[in-house]
Design a protein around this motif. Structure first.
Motif, PDB file in Angstrom:
ATOM      1  N   ALA A 160       1.455  -7.399  -3.130  1.00  0.00           N
ATOM      2  CA  ALA A 160       2.090  -6.044  -3.339  1.00  0.00           C
ATOM      3  C   ALA A 160       2.251  -5.865  -4.907  1.00  0.00           C
ATOM      4  N   ARG A 161       2.648  -6.930  -5.739  1.00  0.00           N
ATOM      5  CA  ARG A 161       2.731  -6.904  -7.113  1.00  0.00           C
ATOM      6  C   ARG A 161       1.335  -6.452  -7.737  1.00  0.00           C
ATOM      7  N   MET A 162       0.090  -7.009  -7.192  1.00  0.00           N
ATOM      8  CA  MET A 162      -1.354  -6.739  -7.580  1.00  0.00           C
ATOM      9  C   MET A 162      -1.568  -5.443  -6.989  1.00  0.00           C
ATOM     10  N   THR A 163      -1.236  -4.877  -5.737  1.00  0.00           N
ATOM     11  CA  THR A 163      -1.745  -3.599  -5.340  1.00  0.00           C
ATOM     12  C   THR A 163      -1.045  -2.528  -6.237  1.00  0.00           C
ATOM     13  N   TYR A 185       0.249   1.135 -11.424  1.00  0.00           N
ATOM     14  CA  TYR A 185       1.237   1.910 -11.593  1.00  0.00           C
ATOM     15  C   TYR A 185       2.503   1.661 -12.607  1.00  0.00           C
ATOM     16  N   GLY A 186       2.352   0.393 -13.178  1.00  0.00           N
ATOM     17  CA  GLY A 186       3.101  -0.053 -14.139  1.00  0.00           C
ATOM     18  C   GLY A 186       4.561  -0.017 -13.512  1.00  0.00           C
ATOM     19  N   ASP A 187       5.601   0.446 -14.585  1.00  0.00           N
ATOM     20  CA  ASP A 187       6.810   0.557 -14.146  1.00  0.00           C
ATOM     21  C   ASP A 187       7.485   1.442 -13.207  1.00  0.00           C
ATOM     22  N   CYS A 223       7.218   9.639  -5.871  1.00  0.00           N
ATOM     23  CA  CYS A 223       8.220   9.034  -6.297  1.00  0.00           C
ATOM     24  C   CYS A 223       8.406   8.608  -7.686  1.00  0.00           C
ATOM     25  N   PRO A 224       9.316   8.977  -8.516  1.00  0.00           N
ATOM     26  CA  PRO A 224       9.410   8.820  -9.919  1.00  0.00           C
ATOM     27  C   PRO A 224       9.411   6.890 -10.018  1.00  0.00           C
ATOM     28  N   LEU A 225      10.254   6.293  -9.021  1.00  0.00           N
ATOM     29  CA  LEU A 225      10.315   5.012  -9.140  1.00  0.00           C
ATOM     30  C   LEU A 225      10.192   4.434  -7.536  1.00  0.00           C
ATOM     31  N   VAL A 226       9.586   3.450  -7.277  1.00  0.00           N
ATOM     32  CA  VAL A 226       9.403   2.809  -6.170  1.00  0.00           C
ATOM     33  C   VAL A 226       9.771   1.051  -5.890  1.00  0.00           C
ATOM     34  N   LEU A 227      10.819   0.822  -5.275  1.00  0.00           N
ATOM     35  CA  LEU A 227      11.133  -0.528  -5.400  1.00  0.00           C
ATOM     36  C   LEU A 227      10.519  -1.288  -4.204  1.00  0.00           C
ATOM     37  N   ALA A 228       9.423  -2.046  -4.352  1.00  0.00           N
ATOM     38  CA  ALA A 228       8.595  -2.871  -3.125  1.00  0.00           C
ATOM     39  C   ALA A 228       9.396  -3.968  -2.942  1.00  0.00           C
ATOM     40  N   LYS A 244       0.894  -1.303   0.036  1.00  0.00           N
ATOM     41  CA  LYS A 244       0.036   0.077  -0.069  1.00  0.00           C
ATOM     42  C   LYS A 244       0.863   1.405  -0.074  1.00  0.00           C
ATOM     43  N   LEU A 245       1.701   1.315   0.655  1.00  0.00           N
ATOM     44  CA  LEU A 245       2.643   2.536   0.830  1.00  0.00           C
ATOM     45  C   LEU A 245       3.575   2.552  -0.592  1.00  0.00           C
ATOM     46  N   SER A 246       4.007   1.560  -1.269  1.00  0.00           N
ATOM     47  CA  SER A 246       4.552   1.514  -2.549  1.00  0.00           C
ATOM     48  C   SER A 246       3.643   2.261  -3.349  1.00  0.00           C
ATOM     49  N   ALA A 247       2.430   1.773  -3.382  1.00  0.00           N
ATOM     50  CA  ALA A 247       1.518   2.056  -4.278  1.00  0.00           C
ATOM     51  C   ALA A 247       1.089   3.585  -4.131  1.00  0.00           C
ATOM     52  N   ALA A 248       0.798   3.894  -3.016  1.00  0.00           N
ATOM     53  CA  ALA A 248       0.735   5.363  -2.748  1.00  0.00           C
ATOM     54  C   ALA A 248       1.725   6.521  -3.061  1.00  0.00           C
ATOM     55  N   LEU A 249       2.893   6.178  -2.937  1.00  0.00           N
ATOM     56  CA  LEU A 249       4.366   6.910  -3.475  1.00  0.00           C
ATOM     57  C   LEU A 249       4.300   6.888  -4.814  1.00  0.00           C
ATOM     58  N   ALA A 250       3.964   5.776  -5.614  1.00  0.00           N
ATOM     59  CA  ALA A 250       3.944   5.807  -6.957  1.00  0.00           C
ATOM     60  C   ALA A 250       2.949   6.672  -7.667  1.00  0.00           C
ATOM     61  N   GLY A 251       1.597   6.075  -7.101  1.00  0.00           N
ATOM     62  CA  GLY A 251       0.449   6.612  -7.565  1.00  0.00           C
ATOM     63  C   GLY A 251      -0.001   8.049  -7.388  1.00  0.00           C
ATOM     64  N   SER A 252       0.678   8.755  -6.274  1.00  0.00           N
ATOM     65  CA  SER A 252       0.635  10.248  -5.936  1.00  0.00           C
ATOM     66  C   SER A 252       1.600  10.969  -6.824  1.00  0.00           C
ATOM     67  N   GLY A 253       2.367  10.409  -7.389  1.00  0.00           N
ATOM     68  CA  GLY A 253       3.632  11.109  -8.042  1.00  0.00           C
ATOM     69  C   GLY A 253       4.681  11.399  -7.136  1.00  0.00           C
TER      70      GLY A 253
END
Length: 224
Positions: free
Chosen positions: A62-65, A69-71, A46-51, A35-44
């Motif tokens: 996490a992969r599904m969540t 947000y793609g790559d 972070c340009p890249l998040v490594l989960a 969820k945190l990774s998705a929020a960081l990426a989905g909000s813009g």
């Protein structure tokens, strides 16, 4: 804090989110459901998040969540910071584990002892041990947010390496930068109960007396 299509975060993860610097690549170590990774990426933010996670099951969740947000999110299976190359990210979040495990993860990656990295640490237990270790190993506690999630108190810590190692006093280890924050009196009461139980097992002597003084100091803080 983040866009409506990104997952809602509890108080603990929201505090961690706020310590991640906008525009920087981040690693979410122990990402669990993602969820945190998705929020960081989905909000813009972070340009890249490594989960990253040690366990295949949570990483698949996490992969599904993070799939929308793609790559912008890469999922990696592995232990601690071994899944990262030095310099690959600037911000590192380590959450969902006890203080000793967080310390082991950081000690196993000497490259993280560098001022370029912004650390966001969310110990599930033994906050005082992590604060003491950070000070002794030359990390400055830049900020800290006290919050409650699922009925438990968390201290979300933002640290950066300075190289200026110091021996912190006992009260700092127990309270950090939380004094005056909402809920701090309740947090200190919880910390004090643990300290009182620890003191019961100590023989008469200098350490027992010192712990007694700490208990009195915490009592005074909690009463304010």
């Amino acid at each position: 804090m983040h866009t409506c299509n990104a997952p809602r975060l509890d108080a603990r993860l929201a505090a961690a989110y706020d310590f991640v610097r906008p525009g920087h690549a981040a690693a979410d170590i122990g990402c669990d459901h993602g969820k945190l990774s998705a929020a960081l990426a989905g909000s813009g933010r972070c340009p890249l998040v490594l989960a990253c996670d040690l366990r295949p099951g949570p990483l698949e969740k996490a992969r599904m969540t993070c799939a929308p947000y793609g790559d912008k999110v890469q999922c990696r299976l592995g232990s601690g910071l071994s899944v990262l190359e030095p310099g690959e990210v600037d911000d590192i979040i380590i959450a969902g584990m006890g203080a000793e495990t967080i310390i082991e993860i950081l000690e196993a990656a000497p490259w993280v002892f560098d001022a370029r990295y912004n650390l966001v640490l969310v110990p599930a237990t033994k906050h005082s041990i992590l604060r003491r270790w950070l000070a002794r190993r030359g990390f400055a506690l830049r900020a800290e947010t006290l919050c409650q999630a699922a009925g438990r108190w968390y201290a979300v810590m933002n640290a950066q390496y300075t190289g200026a190692a110091r021996e912190p006093d006992g009260l700092f280890c127990l309270t950090g930068l939380t004094n005056g924050q909402p809920g701090c009196s309740e947090y200190y009461a919880v910390q004090n109960e643990k300290l009182k139980k620890y003191r019961l097992g100590l023989p008469e002597g200098t350490e027992r007396d010192a712990v007694g003084e700490l208990i009195a100091e915490l009592d005074a803080l909690a009463a304010r």
